[in-house]
Design a protein around this motif. Structure first.
Motif, mmCIF file in Angstrom:
data_model
loop_
_atom_site.group_PDB
_atom_site.id
_atom_site.type_symbol
_atom_site.label_atom_id
_atom_site.label_comp_id
_atom_site.label_asym_id
_atom_site.label_seq_id
_atom_site.Cartn_x
_atom_site.Cartn_y
_atom_site.Cartn_z
ATOM 1 N N ASP A 181 19.775 45.835 26.345
ATOM 2 C CA ASP A 181 18.423 45.613 26.821
ATOM 3 C C ASP A 181 17.651 46.939 26.711
ATOM 4 O O ASP A 181 18.147 47.993 27.119
ATOM 5 C CB ASP A 181 18.445 45.130 28.266
ATOM 6 C CG ASP A 181 17.054 44.856 28.789
ATOM 7 O OD1 ASP A 181 16.457 43.854 28.375
ATOM 8 O OD2 ASP A 181 16.570 45.672 29.604
ATOM 9 N N HIS A 182 16.456 46.877 26.152
ATOM 10 C CA HIS A 182 15.699 48.102 25.906
ATOM 11 C C HIS A 182 15.285 48.795 27.202
ATOM 12 O O HIS A 182 15.194 50.027 27.248
ATOM 13 C CB HIS A 182 14.464 47.796 25.060
ATOM 14 C CG HIS A 182 14.794 47.306 23.680
ATOM 15 N ND1 HIS A 182 15.409 48.096 22.749
ATOM 16 C CD2 HIS A 182 14.594 46.091 23.087
ATOM 17 C CE1 HIS A 182 15.580 47.415 21.628
ATOM 18 N NE2 HIS A 182 15.098 46.194 21.805
ATOM 19 N N LYS A 183 15.061 48.026 28.251
ATOM 20 C CA LYS A 183 14.599 48.621 29.501
ATOM 21 C C LYS A 183 15.760 49.137 30.349
ATOM 22 O O LYS A 183 15.792 50.289 30.762
ATOM 23 C CB LYS A 183 13.774 47.603 30.281
ATOM 24 C CG LYS A 183 12.480 47.202 29.590
ATOM 25 C CD LYS A 183 11.693 46.223 30.452
ATOM 26 C CE LYS A 183 10.377 45.838 29.780
ATOM 27 N NZ LYS A 183 9.604 44.867 30.605
ATOM 28 N N SER A 184 16.721 48.273 30.630
ATOM 29 C CA SER A 184 17.827 48.654 31.517
ATOM 30 C C SER A 184 18.948 49.382 30.796
ATOM 31 O O SER A 184 19.789 50.001 31.453
ATOM 32 C CB SER A 184 18.389 47.408 32.191
ATOM 33 O OG SER A 184 18.962 46.529 31.228
ATOM 34 N N LYS A 185 18.979 49.312 29.467
ATOM 35 C CA LYS A 185 20.046 49.896 28.654
ATOM 36 C C LYS A 185 21.405 49.253 28.940
ATOM 37 O O LYS A 185 22.447 49.801 28.540
ATOM 38 C CB LYS A 185 20.142 51.409 28.875
ATOM 39 C CG LYS A 185 18.843 52.160 28.616
ATOM 40 C CD LYS A 185 18.378 51.974 27.182
ATOM 41 C CE LYS A 185 17.073 52.733 26.927
ATOM 42 N NZ LYS A 185 16.568 52.523 25.551
ATOM 43 N N ARG A 186 21.403 48.138 29.607
ATOM 44 C CA ARG A 186 22.645 47.438 29.924
ATOM 45 C C ARG A 186 23.080 46.606 28.719
ATOM 46 O O ARG A 186 22.247 46.050 28.001
ATOM 47 C CB ARG A 186 22.459 46.549 31.149
ATOM 48 C CG ARG A 186 23.741 45.967 31.715
ATOM 49 C CD ARG A 186 23.483 45.271 33.033
ATOM 50 N NE ARG A 186 24.703 44.714 33.604
ATOM 51 C CZ ARG A 186 25.560 45.393 34.339
ATOM 52 N NH1 ARG A 186 25.332 46.682 34.582
ATOM 53 N NH2 ARG A 186 26.651 44.822 34.844
#
Length: 441
Positions: A156-161
């Motif tokens: 995920d680009h936002k959470s980097k998860r």
């Protein structure tokens, strides 16, 4: 569009290095390497043979190496332990059944471990979904391996998860799993999402050469086990002679072993190098060593005994070295991944493979080791009698849970006499003399 272009031109897929086109895949912002992976491309070896999971299995050395690693890991029991300060002890846990007996309703634990480890060895990454009773539950009730080609990791680009897009093998739409619900076993070259396939990255040329050698050997024997040759003559031949000669040659190709009669000054001339001069056998033996080197399997385990083994001489030392240099990296990775995914917030429990069976020696060696472990010559023991009996699959013995030396344990029960002969405290009077009547004196 690309698949239609390649399919409409003979040989285009092979020239592009594409072996098969995968369906139902959606991606964007792909590099050329990512595009070829998405399309199911596999590198074409320099021997002209495509190396894929299916073709690699046709090489006996590859099959044997994967089978030895997969078989060893799938049959090792996975123990569950509890930390108690600096000590640890084995415990009965609900997860024992799914890790050692039944992974899910459709697969035994051994089958699931075999598929998971094989996917790692062939595809670079092994994936297994953790099954939970509900989306909000932290409890795991089973696990299911997925083929590496049906799982696509992304972040995920936002959470980097990290998440995993899974394409079910039973059909239906793809679904996404959180990283907490997916076990991933990576290989050398892991970039944070995926790992390169060992068979198409490191072993591509070795496997491709082995496949080409097998194909050559098959064609060589199917064509009568003779090398290519030409017939030359300084004299002319009429049509009838050419016809008779052609019939003789065709009959030999079809399997006839009748002698070839040459007339009119015909002499055979070899066109290709014969298999002996080409060192076909030596090259095939080298391919076995090369494949074993890549998988980290000692050659003697796959039946390659041309040279002396440097992995030890006894069964015990060979098993220990196989565990240390081949299996340990896989076992530690599996244990660490399971410990993090099964108990993400607590460190009370942990799993670890029981590898004692791999290092199990012969009966004489085991008995000598047990004597030392039980405290020989008054030394402090490190194992109890019942622990030794449990290791030999024997029932426990009464009073066998003490860590006292055997001599001390014997004194504690009052059994201080031995069969070494009489002592000063023993009554050495002949019983017959005790019962004799007093003399007249």
């Amino acid at each position: 569009m690309l698949s239609q272009f390649l399919a409409g031109r003979p040989g285009a897929a092979q020239r592009a290095g594409v072996k098969a086109l995968r369906e139902n895949s959606v991606a964007s912002n792909l590099s050329l390497d990512d595009l070829t992976k998405l399309l199911g491309s596999y590198g074409m070896s320099k021997a002209g043979v495509p190396v894929t999971e299916e073709t690699a299995m046709r090489v006996s050395a590859v099959y044997a190496c994967v089978d030895r690693i997969v078989g060893a890991i799938a049959t090792l029991p996975l123990g569950i332990y509890e930390r108690a300060g600096e000590a640890r002890k084995p415990v009965e846990h609900d997860y024992h059944w799914m890790l050692n007996e039944r992974a899910n309703e459709d697969m035994s634990a051994a089958d699931a471990w075999s598929q998971l480890v094989a996917n790692k060895l062939f595809g670079g990454d092994g994936y297994a979904e953790l099954l939970r009773p509900s989306m909000s539950s932290a409890r795991v009730i089973g696990w299911k391996p997925h083929h590496w080609s049906r799982v696509t990791p992304f972040r995920d680009h936002k959470s980097k998860r990290k998440y995993f897009r899974v394409l079910p093998d039973t059909g239906g739409p793809a679904y996404v799993l959180d990283q907490a619900d997916m076990v991933q076993l990576t290989s050398l070259g892991y970039d944070g999402l995926t790992s390169p396939s060992p068979i198409t990255y490191a072993a591509r040329e070795a496997i491709g050469t082995a496949l080409a050698q097998q194909d050559f050997a098959g064609r060589f024997f199917s064509e009568g086990a003779v090398f290519d040759y030409a017939l030359q003559t300084d004299q002319g031949m009429n049509g009838e002679q050419v016809k008779d000669l052609r019939e003789q040659l065709l009959s030999r190709v079809s399997g006839s072993r009748a002698p070839l009669i040459l007339a009119g000054g015909l002499k055979p001339a070899q066109l290709t190098i014969n298999p002996k001069d080409a060192e076909i056998l030596g090259t095939r033996l080298f391919s076995v060593e090369e494949i074993c080197r890549i998988f980290g399997v000692p050659p003697y385990l796959v039946g390659h005994t041309e040279k002396n083994s440097s992995w030890g001489t006894g069964m015990e030392s060979q098993g220990a070295n196989f565990k240390r240099y081949t299996l340990l990296k896989h076992l530690v990775q599996i244990a660490q991944e399971l410990n993090h995914k099964l108990w993400p917030t607590r460190q009370r429990y942990f799993v670890q493979h029981v590898t004692a069976e791999l290092e199990r020696g012969d009966f004489k060696s085991r008995m000598e080791g047990y004597r030392t472990a039980l405290g020989r010559a008054g030394e402090r023991p490190i194992m109890t009698t019942n622990e030794v009996r449990r290791a030999e699959n024997l029932p426990p013995a009464p009073g066998g849970d003490s860590l006292e030396p055997l001599a001390a344990a014997g004194n504690a029960t009052g059994d201080s006499k031995t069969n070494d002969g009489p002592t000063a405290d023993d009554d050495t009077t002949n019983p017959g003399e005790q019962n004799a009547k007093p003399s007249a004196e």
